[in-house]
Design a protein around this motif. Structure first.
Motif, short mmCIF file in Angstrom:
data_model
loop_
_atom_site.label_atom_id
_atom_site.label_comp_id
_atom_site.label_asym_id
_atom_site.label_seq_id
_atom_site.Cartn_x
_atom_site.Cartn_y
_atom_site.Cartn_z
N ALA A 168 14.55 -3.36 -5.74
CA ALA A 168 15.37 -4.23 -4.91
C ALA A 168 15.06 -4.04 -3.44
O ALA A 168 14.98 -5.02 -2.67
N VAL A 169 14.86 -2.79 -3.01
CA VAL A 169 14.61 -2.57 -1.58
C VAL A 169 13.27 -3.16 -1.15
O VAL A 169 13.10 -3.51 0.03
N ILE A 170 12.33 -3.32 -2.08
CA ILE A 170 11.06 -3.96 -1.71
C ILE A 170 11.31 -5.40 -1.31
O ILE A 170 10.77 -5.91 -0.32
N GLY A 171 12.16 -6.08 -2.08
CA GLY A 171 12.53 -7.44 -1.70
C GLY A 171 13.22 -7.49 -0.35
O GLY A 171 12.98 -8.39 0.46
N LEU A 172 14.07 -6.50 -0.08
CA LEU A 172 14.79 -6.47 1.19
C LEU A 172 13.84 -6.16 2.35
O LEU A 172 14.00 -6.71 3.45
N LEU A 173 12.87 -5.28 2.12
CA LEU A 173 11.88 -4.98 3.17
C LEU A 173 11.01 -6.19 3.48
O LEU A 173 10.56 -6.38 4.62
N MET A 174 10.77 -7.01 2.48
CA MET A 174 9.92 -8.18 2.68
C MET A 174 10.60 -9.28 3.48
O MET A 174 9.93 -10.07 4.16
N ALA B 230 14.01 5.34 2.58
CA ALA B 230 14.60 6.54 1.98
C ALA B 230 15.06 6.25 0.55
O ALA B 230 14.87 7.07 -0.36
N ASP B 231 15.66 5.08 0.34
CA ASP B 231 16.10 4.70 -1.01
C ASP B 231 14.91 4.56 -1.95
O ASP B 231 14.97 4.96 -3.12
N PHE B 232 13.83 3.99 -1.43
CA PHE B 232 12.63 3.85 -2.26
C PHE B 232 12.10 5.22 -2.69
O PHE B 232 11.82 5.45 -3.87
N LEU B 233 11.98 6.14 -1.75
CA LEU B 233 11.44 7.45 -2.08
C LEU B 233 12.38 8.24 -2.98
O LEU B 233 11.92 9.05 -3.81
N ALA B 234 13.68 8.01 -2.88
CA ALA B 234 14.63 8.66 -3.79
C ALA B 234 14.37 8.23 -5.22
O ALA B 234 14.42 9.05 -6.15
N SER B 235 14.06 6.97 -5.43
CA SER B 235 13.75 6.50 -6.78
C SER B 235 12.40 7.05 -7.25
O SER B 235 12.25 7.40 -8.43
N MET B 236 11.43 7.14 -6.35
CA MET B 236 10.16 7.73 -6.74
C MET B 236 10.35 9.19 -7.17
O MET B 236 9.73 9.65 -8.13
N ARG B 237 11.25 9.89 -6.49
CA ARG B 237 11.52 11.27 -6.87
C ARG B 237 12.18 11.34 -8.25
O ARG B 237 11.95 12.29 -9.01
N MET B 238 13.00 10.34 -8.57
CA MET B 238 13.62 10.31 -9.89
C MET B 238 12.57 10.28 -11.00
O MET B 238 12.79 10.82 -12.09
N ASP B 239 11.44 9.68 -10.71
CA ASP B 239 10.38 9.60 -11.71
C ASP B 239 9.81 10.97 -12.05
O ASP B 239 9.11 11.11 -13.06
N THR B 240 10.05 11.97 -11.23
CA THR B 240 9.59 13.32 -11.53
C THR B 240 10.63 14.08 -12.36
O THR B 240 10.35 15.20 -12.81
N ASP C 104 3.77 5.68 -5.57
CA ASP C 104 3.80 5.56 -7.03
C ASP C 104 2.68 6.38 -7.68
O ASP C 104 2.87 6.99 -8.75
N GLU C 105 1.53 6.41 -7.05
CA GLU C 105 0.41 7.17 -7.61
C GLU C 105 0.69 8.67 -7.62
O GLU C 105 0.16 9.39 -8.48
N GLY D 32 0.82 -1.21 0.00
CA GLY D 32 0.00 0.00 0.00
C GLY D 32 0.84 1.25 0.00
O GLY D 32 0.54 2.22 -0.71
N PHE D 33 1.94 1.26 0.79
CA PHE D 33 2.81 2.43 0.81
C PHE D 33 3.47 2.64 -0.55
O PHE D 33 3.52 3.77 -1.07
N ALA D 34 3.98 1.55 -1.14
CA ALA D 34 4.63 1.67 -2.45
C ALA D 34 3.64 2.18 -3.50
O ALA D 34 3.97 3.03 -4.33
#
Length: 313
Positions: A151-157, A121-131, A63-64, A57-59
């Motif tokens: 990759a960090v999603i796999g690590l969080l899981m 933080a790494d996840f949100l940095a990539s989301m920011r790259m999308d802008t 993303d939205e 849900g957070f991801a």
């Protein structure tokens, strides 16, 4: 609240009404947007499912912000919203009460499973790259983006799923599986991503087959296939299959009660590559998916294995 959601939250010992509401929102996001992930999540013990819903849900929520085609705001505004989301998440992880339901749920999950704040933080940095970034020249460049976005999603899981080996031994395959899933998405969604102004397929890999953004856009606009595009996509599908092979050993490193879940997601998501091949790579104007009967044919035996593993645990 659906009975299944209530049973999951009860099993996980989540009693605070506001938190339960946040987890229900995350579960609904997973059910609506992540058919494969949601189906696979149902194979986990009930107590572990809310955490997976929260991470998904957070991801999806982040993303939205950057990918909603109906949102015509300037990229700078979206980047600012991602930055604000990061601030609110850091506050929630530090113990402040989160008003946003998704943030409340994911912060609770992070505390329960001792998830590293740097991964978020790494996840949100990539989301920011999308802008800011609309193309990637090489797989190395794309890999820097995918570290945070996949990759960090796999690590969080991993802490949620549990491992039978030292966690650091399972981290490589877990990260590879996140990347494999995302590469599969990039191939499936290449037409939709063009509409967003982005091409995630590496420029140099496409150029080796005589393909560029303009040719992809022409195929999208005219609804006509091109043999150069077909050959490039076939090459990238083969590359993605190799990433799945690197990820596969990680399934056996997980706790037995979690293996059926990940094996189901692995098989079904890799099956999207089969559907791309079956469409002869003519996918710029259609969204391929694994048929429902195939999903059930994979999930039902997985449920049997999951129940057997729970009985032995």
């Amino acid at each position: 609240m659906p009975n299944a959601a209530r049973a999951e939250l009860d099993a996980a010992g989540i009693t605070d009404p506001a938190l339960r509401a946040g987890y229900v929102v995350c579960r609904a996001l997973n059910a609506h947007h992540g058919r494969t992930y949601f189906l696979a999540t149902r194979l986990l013990p009930a107590a572990r499912r809310p955490a997976v819903h929260a991470l998904y849900g957070f991801a999806r929520y982040a993303d939205e912000i950057v990918d909603d085609l109906g949102d015509a705001r300037p990229a700078a505004e979206k980047a600012a919203e991602i930055d604000l989301l990061g601030l609110r998440l850091r506050q929630a992880l530090a113990g402040e009460r989160a008003e946003q339901p998704v943030l409340a749920a994911v912060a609770d999950t992070a505390r329960r499973y001792a998830l590293a704040p740097t991964l978020f933080a790494d996840f949100l940095a990539s989301m920011r790259m999308d802008t800011e970034v609309t193309a990637y020249a090489t797989f190395d460049e794309l890999g820097r983006y995918m570290h945070g976005s996949a990759a960090v999603i796999g690590l969080l899981m991993l802490p949620v799923l549990g491992t039978t080996v030292p966690r650091e031994e399972a981290e490589g395959p877990a990260a590879a599986l996140g990347v494999a899933f995302q590469l599969t998405n990039f191939l499936r969604d290449v037409g939709e991503d063009l509409d967003r102004g982005r091409v995630y397929l590496p420029t140099d890999e496409l150029a080796a087959f005589g393909v560029d953004r303009e040719l992809l856009a022409w195929c999208r606009r005219t609804r006509r296939p091109d043999p150069r595009v077909r050959r490039a996509l076939a090459h990238l599908v083969a590359h993605t299959r190799a990433v799945y092979r690197r990820a596969a050993p990680g399934i056996g490193m997980l706790e037995p009660v979690s293996r059926a879940c990940v094996a189901c997601a692995f098989t079904l998501y890799r099956g999207i590559l089969d559907q791309i091949e079956a469409a002869d790579y003519d996918i710029l104007n259609r969204r391929v998916s694994v048929p429902r009967h195939t999903r059930l044919a994979v999930a039902v035996p997985g449920l049997v294995r999951a129940l057997a593993a729970r009985a032995r645990s």
